[in-house]
Design a protein around this motif. Structure first.
Motif, short mmCIF file in Angstrom:
data_model
loop_
_atom_site.label_atom_id
_atom_site.label_comp_id
_atom_site.label_asym_id
_atom_site.label_seq_id
_atom_site.Cartn_x
_atom_site.Cartn_y
_atom_site.Cartn_z
N TYR A 642 0.82 -1.30 -0.02
CA TYR A 642 0.03 -0.07 0.07
C TYR A 642 0.83 1.31 -0.04
N ALA A 643 2.07 1.15 0.16
CA ALA A 643 2.94 2.57 0.33
C ALA A 643 3.91 2.71 -0.87
N GLN A 644 3.47 2.21 -2.05
CA GLN A 644 4.40 2.52 -3.01
C GLN A 644 4.28 3.98 -3.65
N ASP A 645 2.93 4.62 -3.43
CA ASP A 645 2.89 5.85 -3.75
C ASP A 645 2.60 7.09 -2.88
N PRO A 779 -2.75 -2.51 -13.51
CA PRO A 779 -1.40 -1.94 -14.05
C PRO A 779 -1.14 -0.57 -13.46
N ASP A 780 -2.04 0.25 -13.37
CA ASP A 780 -1.73 1.71 -12.90
C ASP A 780 -1.48 1.89 -11.23
N GLY A 781 -1.64 0.52 -10.53
CA GLY A 781 -1.22 0.60 -9.28
C GLY A 781 -2.35 0.74 -8.13
N THR A 782 -3.61 0.83 -8.90
CA THR A 782 -4.95 1.17 -8.12
C THR A 782 -5.49 -0.29 -7.95
N TYR A 783 -6.32 -0.28 -7.11
CA TYR A 783 -7.25 -1.79 -6.92
C TYR A 783 -8.80 -1.33 -7.54
N PRO A 784 -9.34 -2.23 -7.96
CA PRO A 784 -10.76 -2.22 -8.37
C PRO A 784 -11.74 -1.51 -7.48
N GLU A 785 -12.45 -0.62 -7.52
CA GLU A 785 -13.30 0.26 -6.88
C GLU A 785 -14.21 -0.80 -5.80
N LEU A 796 -5.77 4.67 3.82
CA LEU A 796 -4.18 5.02 4.13
C LEU A 796 -3.81 6.41 3.42
N LYS A 797 -4.49 6.49 2.02
CA LYS A 797 -3.92 7.93 1.58
C LYS A 797 -4.70 9.07 2.46
N GLU A 798 -5.74 8.70 2.90
CA GLU A 798 -6.67 9.85 3.62
C GLU A 798 -5.94 10.15 4.86
N LEU A 799 -5.38 9.13 5.35
CA LEU A 799 -4.62 9.39 6.62
C LEU A 799 -3.26 10.09 6.44
#
Length: 821
Positions: A642-645, A779-785, A796-799
């Motif tokens: 979760y902390a690649q970006d 591929p873009d580093g995201t997960y399906p909504e 984690l992004k919000e935090l």
């Protein structure tokens, strides 16, 4: 899309390996022959045979393995076989007196059985001398020879006195005997009127005028001269007496030596040994010097002494100390020393107290230990016992390195001993087998440089063997062997199948069978007991099951107490419903002789912050090193996923609730991740599924230990409340081959009342626990909504953004305050 739970359920067939009694090619152990070979220890046996077979210096054997793996029984059996085929009976060992230097006793080696004969022959020789010597000195031949010597010297003595008497009379004196105490002494007295008169009386006569004074003075001069002659003759007579005594003693010794040599001649002929010839020669010479002991009267014991003092036996120096007697041996000795203290292992030199209160010893007090008794053969001892006994390990190493042994007493109070001996060292040819566990072996190998020099072979015994038709048959033959040895009832095929299944469970691996034969032997005996309680003549599978159940019952008091606390709610465990940030982990309790599993509530709490993951157990000093490692790996997994970006900025705490003792092991690391993911995503976890499994930084779930006990522990808890059919346990997929669950657990799964799930990754596990899709990274580093991973990633992004914004607001506030000032 979430995986179907049914796809991750472990099939009933995989929950327990079963041995179908119908597949066994025999009906009972009566159809089998007792096991003769050693099974399940091919590596250890081959290494052991190599060590015993190679006849080179330093090739002694270290036998390692876990306790209960049959190390000692296997070693005994192997050594009996080796000594039977290759063994040679070693020599007898004797210590005898060193007549020239008594402080260094002499060692004699004789062929097996000859040592006792030699001791008896020397004893009979001494007894014969005790009878013959007094008769020799009372024989007519001896008396005649002694008479001849005495007559010769008596004649010389008479000639001395005859010449003296003649000379005395020529001078007008006479010889008279004067009594002085109990002795008579020759004196000269002047003759007055033909009668001897004492010189004092003559002096009285002179004073009275009855004897001329001039003539008296002349008599005095003559008497003084004659006294000188008498004194000279007395000295010559005394020397003559000494010469007589010396010649008689010389004759006595000559006759004694002739007789003793003649009596000892058969012994010389029987034992054609140079050292024995030398010993007999020295012994006869010493006897000749002390031959009078054969006619001496025994001393009378002094009554009333409170302590027994040793006065010594006059004949003791001529005895034989048979140190090692191999008369009854037919092969090389195999000695197992169960109490390897210094005295038992290396012997001792005993001491006695003489009348002056001094401790004394001699060659006859030398005693052999197991090391010497095993000389020429094999000695077996336990390493831990040897290390705990003072002086044993250094002495053992010294003897093996030098191949010699010198018997000495390990005496911490040696300063009080005023006499000691130094026996001749004994050359040794011995194979030593030391039994130990692996940990002790490696510690000793690390800290004692001599170990690799004197124990060049390690025989490592395994606790399990491969499961196949041949090993199952050998296992059944082992049961038959114990049946014959202990006079037990026969086992039918159902009992044999039950025994094999239990042996498989003992290994925690379906493809292995336990080689902990001491434990298996106990179970065999206990099954026989329960069959006897039911008056059955044949042991059946139910009796084996009964023995296992009773063994558990005798040891599971603590387990029952913990279960009672769970049942009454003291220990808080949920068995249904769903909750956020909470999951049931599984722990194994080890009591030494018994292991069991029970659930433990694990909770996670997350918030904005920079503290990272806080291991509450560690902060409270209740966490072991392996558990700490698991928590750190958990952090690595979160960073990887979760902390690649973005930075991983959060504060999270993990706790084993109601755990007040130490926690160790990493088998709960996957469980802790599930709790964290639930806390971050706010998606609840099922409380009717307990979880176990360790995890790596890539999110792969790894095998753990005690999987059977953990599943059974949660099953027992669910059974106590009520089985709903939804409850179960989530285990690592790699643990499936380790499953050997109890029959009642397997039956519950078969009837749909309980479930066993498996997972290969964290994503698979979280889907089972939540019923939601985990979501694969795109591929873009995201997960399906809408997937769990997407929700966690967003949280984690919000935090991270919230922490950044909060930090920025704080900075603006500081600047504003500074501007106003």
């Amino acid at each position: 899309m979430a995986i179907k739970k049914s796809d991750k359920k472990v099939s009933v067939e995989k929950l327990r390996w079963r041995l179908d009694p119908a597949t066994l090619p025999f009906e009972s152990t009566e159809d089998l022959t007792p096991l003769k070979e050693i099974i399940g220890q091919k590596r250890g046996v081959e290494a052991f045979r190599f060590g015993m077979g190679i006849d080179k210096e330093g090739y002694n054997v270290f036998v390692t393995g876990t306790a209960g793996s049959g190390r000692m029984s296997t070693v005994k059996k192997l050594l009996e076989e080796i000594s039977e085929t290759k063994g040679k009976v070693p020599d007898d060992l004797c210590y005898v007196n060193n007549f020239k230097n008594p402080e260094t006793p002499i060692l004699l080696k004789l062929e097996a059985g000859m040592g006792l004969e030699f001791k008896k022959d020397i004893h009979n020789f001494i007894e014969t001398l005790k009878k013959e010597v007094p008769q020799l000195f009372e024989s007519q031949d001896y008396l005649n020879r002694k008479k001849e010597i005495m007559e010769e010297y008596e004649k010389r003595g008479k000639d001395f006195f005859k010449e003296l008497d003649k000379k005395v009379r020529e001078e007008g004196f006479a010889l008279i005997d004067v009594q002085i105490g109990q002795m008579k002494r020759p004196e000269v007295a002047p003759l007055i009127d033909g009668k001897p008169v004492h010189i004092d009386q003559v002096e009285d006569m002179v004073e009275k005028g009855r004897f001329p004074k001039e003539e008296f003075e002349e008599l005095q001069k003559k008497q003084a001269k004659l006294k000188e002659n008498i004194n000279q003759i007395s000295i010559e007579i005394r020397d003559l007496n000494r010469e007589i005594a010396k010649n008689i003693e010389k004759m006595d010794r000559y006759m004694f030596m002739n007789m003793a040599s003649e009596i000892a001649s058969p012994i010389r002929s029987k034992y054609k040994n140079e050292r024995i010839d030398t010993y007999l020669h020295d012994m006869l010479e010493d006897m000749t010097e002390n031959f009078k002991i054969f006619s001496a009267q025994p001393q009378v014991a002094i009554p009333g002494l409170p302590f027994v003092f040793s006065e010594g036996d006059s004949f003791q120096p001529y005895t034989v100390n048979l140190l090692v007697d191999n008369k009854d041996r037919k092969r090389s000795p195999v000695i197992v020393e169960p109490f390897p203290n210094y005295r038992n292992l290396f012997g001792s030199i005993e001491k006695v107290v003489d009348r002056s209160g001094v401790w004394r010893t001699d060659f006859s007090k030398i005693k052999a230990g197991s090391f010497l008794k095993a000389n020429g053969g094999y000695l077996v001892l336990n390493l831990l016992d040897a290390l705990l006994e003072p002086g044993v390990w250094p002495a053992l190493k010294r003897s093996l390195k030098t191949k010699k042994m010198e018997i000495q007493t390990y005496d911490p109070f040696y300063l009080f001993t005023t006499t000691g001996i130094k026996p001749e060292p004994i050359e040794t040819d011995i194979k030593v087998v030391v039994i130990s566990d692996q940990r002790m072996y490696h510690l000793l190998l690390m800290y004692d440089e001599d170990v690799k020099k004197i124990f060049k072979v390690r025989a490592d015994f395994d606790s399990a063997m491969d499961k196949n038709e041949a090993s199952i048959r050998q296992f059944a033959e082992f049961i038959r062997m114990k049946q014959d040895e202990d006079n037990l009832k026969p086992f039918d095929k159902t009992a044999i199948a039950a025994m094999v299944e239990h042996a498989v469970r003992m290994t925690d691996r379906q493809e292995k069978i336990s080689t902990s034969f001491p434990t298996i032997t106990d179970l065999i005996r206990e099954a026989d007991y329960w069959a006897g309680q039911e008056n059955q003549s044949v042991i059946q599978g139910q009796h084996v099951d009964k023995a296992v159940e009773e063994r558990i019952f005798r040891s599971n008091l603590v387990e029952e107490h913990i279960q009672e606390m769970i049942d009454r709610g003291t220990l808080m465990i949920d068995f249904d419903g769903k909750k956020v940030g909470q999951v049931n982990g599984l722990a194994v309790y080890s009591l030494g002789d018994y292991m069991f599993g029970k659930p433990s509530r694990i909770t996670a709490s997350t918030s904005m912050g920079r503290s990272g993951i806080i291991n509450i157990e560690r902060e409270a000093d209740l966490s072991g090193s392996t558990h700490n490692k698991g928590v750190l790996i958990l952090s690595g997994y979160l960073r990887e996923k979760y902390a690649q970006d973005k930075p991983l900025t959060m504060s999270a705490s993990i706790a084993f609730e109601q755990s007040y003792s130490g926690v160790d092991g990493d088998s709960a690391s996957s469980t802790e991740i599930y709790a964290l993911l639930s806390s971050l995503s706010r998606i609840p976890l099922r409380q009717d599924i307990a979880v176990t499994g360790s995890v790596n930084q890539k999110g792969e779930i790894q095998a753990i230990g005690g999987v059977n006990e953990k599943i059974e522990g949660f099953y027992d808890c669910c059974r106590k409340t009520s089985l709903t059919g939804h409850q179960g346990v989530l285990i690592p997929e790699s643990n499936i081959k380790d499953l050997m669950l109890r029959k009642d657990v397997v039956e519950a799964v078969k009837n749909g009342k309980f479930n066993v799930y498996c997972a290969k990754t964290i994503d698979e596990g979280i889907e089972i626990l939540t019923g939601e899709t985990a979501g694969e990274k795109q591929p873009d580093g995201t997960y399906p909504e809408g997937t769990i991973n997407a929700i966690v990633n967003q949280k984690l992004k919000e935090l991270a953004e919230g922490l950044k914004k909060f930090a920025g607001t704080e900075e603006e506030d500081k600047k504003e305050k500074k501007r106003k000032k």
